[in-house]
Design a protein around this motif. Structure first.
Motif, short mmCIF file in Angstrom:
data_model
loop_
_atom_site.label_atom_id
_atom_site.label_comp_id
_atom_site.label_asym_id
_atom_site.label_seq_id
_atom_site.Cartn_x
_atom_site.Cartn_y
_atom_site.Cartn_z
N PRO A 68 0.92 -1.38 -0.03
CA PRO A 68 -0.06 0.13 -0.11
C PRO A 68 0.86 1.05 -0.03
CG PRO A 68 -1.13 -1.51 1.52
CD PRO A 68 0.32 -1.96 1.23
N ASP A 69 2.04 1.43 0.80
CA ASP A 69 2.94 2.56 0.53
C ASP A 69 3.46 2.67 -0.54
OD1 ASP A 69 2.47 2.85 3.51
OD2 ASP A 69 4.03 1.70 4.03
N ALA A 70 3.93 1.57 -1.29
CA ALA A 70 4.71 1.76 -2.72
C ALA A 70 3.65 2.36 -3.62
CB ALA A 70 5.07 0.28 -3.13
N ILE A 71 2.26 1.94 -3.57
CA ILE A 71 1.28 2.31 -4.51
C ILE A 71 0.98 3.80 -4.10
CG2 ILE A 71 -1.22 2.02 -5.13
CD1 ILE A 71 -0.88 -1.09 -4.79
N ALA A 72 0.90 4.04 -2.75
CA ALA A 72 0.74 5.59 -2.33
C ALA A 72 1.85 6.45 -3.12
CB ALA A 72 0.38 5.69 -1.14
N LEU A 73 3.06 5.95 -2.92
CA LEU A 73 4.13 6.78 -3.44
C LEU A 73 4.10 6.68 -5.08
CD1 LEU A 73 7.25 5.03 -1.53
CD2 LEU A 73 6.46 7.47 -1.48
N TYR A 74 3.58 5.73 -5.57
CA TYR A 74 3.33 5.77 -7.27
C TYR A 74 2.36 7.00 -7.37
CZ TYR A 74 2.07 4.25 -11.82
OH TYR A 74 1.92 4.30 -13.03
N TYR A 75 1.28 7.00 -6.78
CA TYR A 75 0.20 7.92 -7.08
C TYR A 75 1.05 9.35 -6.68
CZ TYR A 75 -3.42 4.52 -7.99
OH TYR A 75 -4.02 3.61 -8.63
#
Length: 116
Positions: free
Chosen positions: A28-35
Motif C-alpha cells: 500500500p505504501d509503494a502504491i501511494a508513493l506511485y500516485y
C-alpha cells in the motif's frame, strides 16, 4: 531524462504489483508513493526521489535478491519506508486512499503466502 525515469516506472509498476500482491506488507505504501509521483502538484525533486525508490522496488537485482523467500523484500521495504518518510509531505491522504481502493477493488488477485 527525468521523464524517461518516470516513464520506466510507469511501465513496470503494475506488473510488479500484481506479482507481489499478498507477499509484501509495504505494498500500500509503494502504491501511494506511485500516485504521489504521478501527482502534478508533487515537485520534480520529490518525484525523482520517489521514482528512485520505486525503481529499486521494481528491479530484481538489489542488495537482497527478491527470489529469497521471506527475506528478499526486506531491503525494498527499507527503501520504500525511507522515501515515504522523506517525501511524506507530498504523499497525500488521496494517494493513500487510491492505493487502498485499488487493493480492495479486486483488480489484482492477492496470492496468499504459504503458512510455515
Amino acid at each position: 531524462m527525468e521523464d524517461d525515469k518516470i516513464e520506466k516506472i510507469k511501465e513496470g509498476f503494475w506488473p510488479k504489483v500484481k506479482k507481489v500482491a499478498g507477499k509484501v506488507p509495504f505494498l500500500p505504501d509503494a502504491i501511494a508513493l506511485y500516485y504521489a509521483m504521478l501527482d502534478p502538484d508533487t515537485p520534480l525533486k520529490a518525484k525523482l526521489t520517489i521514482a528512485g525508490a520505486l525503481a529499486y522496488f521494481l528491479t530484481p537485482f538489489d542488495a537482497i535478491p527478491d527470489i529469497l523467500f521471506g527475506a528478499g523484500y526486506i531491503d525494498d521495504a527499507g527503501v520504500v519506508a525511507a522515501v515515504l518518510t522523506a517525501a511524506s509531505i507530498y504523499v497525500k491522504d488521496e494517494h493513500k486512499k487510491k492505493a487502498k481502493d485499488f487493493l480492495n477493488s479486486g483488480q489484482i488477485e492477492i496470492k496468499e503466502t504459504p503458512d510455515k
